[in-house]
Enzyme design. Structure first.
Site, PDB file in Angstrom:
ATOM      1  N   PHE A  99      33.741 -33.064   5.524  1.00  0.00           N
ATOM      2  CA  PHE A  99      32.679 -33.419   6.451  1.00  0.00           C
ATOM      3  C   PHE A  99      31.831 -34.542   5.847  1.00  0.00           C
ATOM      4  CE2 PHE A  99      32.186 -29.215   9.005  1.00  0.00           C
ATOM      5  CZ  PHE A  99      33.515 -29.309   9.380  1.00  0.00           C
ATOM      6  N   GLU A 100      31.579 -35.559   6.618  1.00  0.00           N
ATOM      7  CA  GLU A 100      30.768 -36.688   6.170  1.00  0.00           C
ATOM      8  C   GLU A 100      29.742 -37.023   7.254  1.00  0.00           C
ATOM      9  OE1 GLU A 100      33.235 -39.940   4.906  1.00  0.00           O
ATOM     10  OE2 GLU A 100      34.629 -38.641   3.831  1.00  0.00           O
ATOM     11  N   GLY A 101      28.999 -38.108   7.041  1.00  0.00           N
ATOM     12  CA  GLY A 101      28.051 -38.584   8.044  1.00  0.00           C
ATOM     13  C   GLY A 101      27.047 -37.527   8.433  1.00  0.00           C
TER      14      GLY A 101
END
Length: 611
Positions: free
Chosen positions: A393-395
């Protein structure tokens, strides 16, 4: 923080006077008064009590009365709190008392509906009585009694705990009753020596008793439990009873489960001592070119399929597909791909579904999204016969908009639901399920300065947002490989800023994970270290793959420093970790583009270290 000495003296004096008056006069006599505390002498073990972190045990010496007493041992950031919930009468006065022994022992009541109370004393070497009174609120029917010690102090003892006051009533019409028997009991063998149980919560229950084949019952407060210490390949039968202050329900319908066969390592299921992890561009194409699963070299021990992506940011629905032929000429058919996965697994490799990536934002803001995530990820794992899950998971996937301040007790829904979803998948597939994570340094090490502090100094309040996820899943986590690239400068444990592009950056970032670190400068709640076999260093395979690429010679320096404490340069580590798991890179495709420089260097380095 330890209480100040003057405060301790004044409180001890007050407590002594209060106890003296209490003993001289005794509580006001009332025909309806009763001792409502359950098992306050601990003669029935921990029945009715719940102790944090498994800190409580019943001992036969020392005791104040009867044959048993509670011994509770603080450890780390746990103060050894033991508690029970008690049914009380609204708008009534109660007296709470106990005999205690040890350094900084507390006695209290919460949820009173008026003013919660607590008293404490330091009484090493002698039993001392604590006593306090409180009045319940006009609508209060339940309070929580508790006793605990203090951080960093030795074990303390508690005995003959009482709560004296008006009886809330019998079990006749209109009076309190025992709960109904729990329903929906399920049992899942999660390992060779443990079975996970869950059931539907019973209305009014304050605790549950778990029964197993004539063994002493296990008391828990949640509608779930993991029974450990079992024999491998053995069938066990379980029942559960629900408990409140009035009594215990009838037992639930029985269920059985058979433990798994012995063998395997839950901490690193099937991984070599030193592993190479890489992401395979499975669902898309870029400048690195397409690479078929069957053509991935044997150097790669863990292959993460990039990516499973959401149908929307908030739905939780994850889909996975092979790269379209128009983008990836020569791409394998689904049947060929599945056969190649099986071949890799037969060779001892692990193939995982990686969810997220730069463009795959996922926010599990609701329980419905959480459940959809679990079911959709499970379908993909089952369809392709995969070994586990990689969380990438990013952002804005881990938003801290609600401002969590304690990584040990998150409340933000996207954090809580992610933890719950992953735990469900882990329990579903059992101990051989491989779980990895690839957060950016922003979401981990930057918590050293900014976690829970909000937009301070221009920093995003999501800084360190992975910390509660990592902490909650540390016992389930196979590998954490933080992306030591595409990052700004981060302060290390030497209070100096470190930047990408040289060996110092992965050394400093990895040292933080293996040493532990204060969170946002708060030394009272440090983030505990991970085990070295849970940690791999994440680096880009080439200069094309991301900012922060370092040449092979400096990769070797980072490994030497962390595993042998040599070649450490300007940063000196706080330990030596020869069991460090290895390296992760973005990506297998980019490594092929660069002539396999990254993987060849990994093979050469660990061949020279004996494996």
């Amino acid at each position: 923080m330890r209480p100040a000495g003057n405060r301790a003296t004044s409180v001890l004096t007050a407590v002594a006077l209060a106890v003296a008056a209490f003993l001289a006069a005794g509580p006001p006599a009332a025909a309806a008064d009763a001792d409502l505390a359950r098992n306050g002498g601990f003669e029935a073990g921990l029945d009715g009590w719940s102790c944090s972190g498994g800190s409580g045990a019943v001992v036969t010496s020392p005791v104040h009365g009867g044959g048993h007493a509670l011994k509770a041992t603080p450890a780390g950031q746990d103060n050894a709190r033991c508690a029970q919930s008690v049914t009380v009468k609204p708008d009534s006065t109660y007296t709470l008392g106990a005999w205690v022994q040890g350094a900084y022992v507390y006695l209290g009541a919460s949820g009173t509906g008026t003013t919660d109370v607590s008293v404490w004393t330091q009484s090493p070497g002698a039993w001392k009585q604590l006593a306090t009174t409180f009045r319940t609120g006009p609508a209060t029917t339940e309070v929580t009694l508790y006793t605990h010690g203090w951080y960093g102090q030795p074990a303390h003892h508690t005995d003959d705990l009482t709560l004296v006051g008006p009886d809330p009533g019998g079990t006749g019409p209109g009076g309190p009753r025992p709960p109904a028997a729990p329903t929906g009991l399920t049992a899942n063998a999660t390992s060779a020596d443990s079975v996970a149980l869950s059931w539907s919560a019973a209305a009014g229950a304050t605790s549950y008793k778990v029964y197993r084949d004539g063994a002493a019952p296990l008391t828990v407060t949640a509608a779930s439990a993991t029974v450990t210490g079992l024999a491998a390949s053995t069938t066990y039968t379980f029942q559960v009873g629900a408990v409140n202050a009035v009594g215990e329900s009838a037992k639930s319908a029985p269920v059985s489960a058979t433990t798994r066969s012995a063998g395997g390592s839950p901490g690193s299921p099937g991984l070599p001592a030193h592993a190479l992890v890489g992401y395979l561009h499975t669902s898309f194409a870029n400048g690195a070119g397409h690479l078929r699963m069957a053509d991935v070299p044997a150097s790669w021990d863990v292959i993460n399929l990039a990516f499973g992506e959401p149908t929307s940011v908030t739905s939780g629905d994850i889909r996975f597909q092979l790269c379209p032929v128009a983008q990836c000429p020569g791409v394998e058919t689904p049947a060929e791909f599945k056969a190649a996965v099986k071949a890799k697994q037969a060779a001892g490799k692990k193939v995982l579904l990686s969810v997220g990536g730069q463009n795959g934002q996922v926010q599990l803001a609701t329980t419905a999204a959480r459940d959809t995530f679990v079911s959709s990820v499970g379908r993909i794992i089952d369809e392709y016969g995969l070994d586990g899950l990689d969380i990438d998971f990013e952002g804005h996937s881990l938003s801290l908009a609600t401002g969590d301040t304690d990584f040990r007790a998150p409340t933000t829904p996207v954090i809580v639901n992610l933890i719950s979803a992953v735990k469900t998948l882990k329990a579903w597939y059992g101990p051989d399920f491989v779980l990895t994570m690839a957060p950016e340094t922003f979401f981990v090490q930057l918590g050293y300065q900014y976690y829970g502090s909000g937009p301070w100094g221009g920093q995003d309040p999501r800084a360190g947002a992975y910390l509660p996820v990592i902490h909650a899943l540390r016992d389930d986590l196979t590998l954490l490989h933080v992306q030591d690239y595409n990052s700004g400068s981060i302060m290390g444990l030497d209070n100096q800023y470190h930047s990408m592009g040289g060996a110092d950056f992965p050394i400093a970032m990895t040292d933080m994970l293996l040493t532990g670190f204060p969170v946002a400068g708060d030394t009272a709640r440090p983030f505990p270290p991970l085990r070295p076999e849970q940690v791999a260093i994440g680096l880009p395979a080439t200069t094309n793959a991301g900012n922060g690429h370092i040449p092979p010679a400096e990769v070797d320096e980072a490994l030497n420093c962390l595993t042998k404490k040599t070649d450490c340069g300007s940063y000196q580590t706080h330990g030596t970790w020869p069991a460090l798991r290895g390296l992760m890179t973005w990506s297998v495709n980019w490594d092929r583009f660069a002539g396999w420089e990254f993987s060849r260097n990994f093979d050469a380095y660990f061949a020279g270290q004996g494996g």
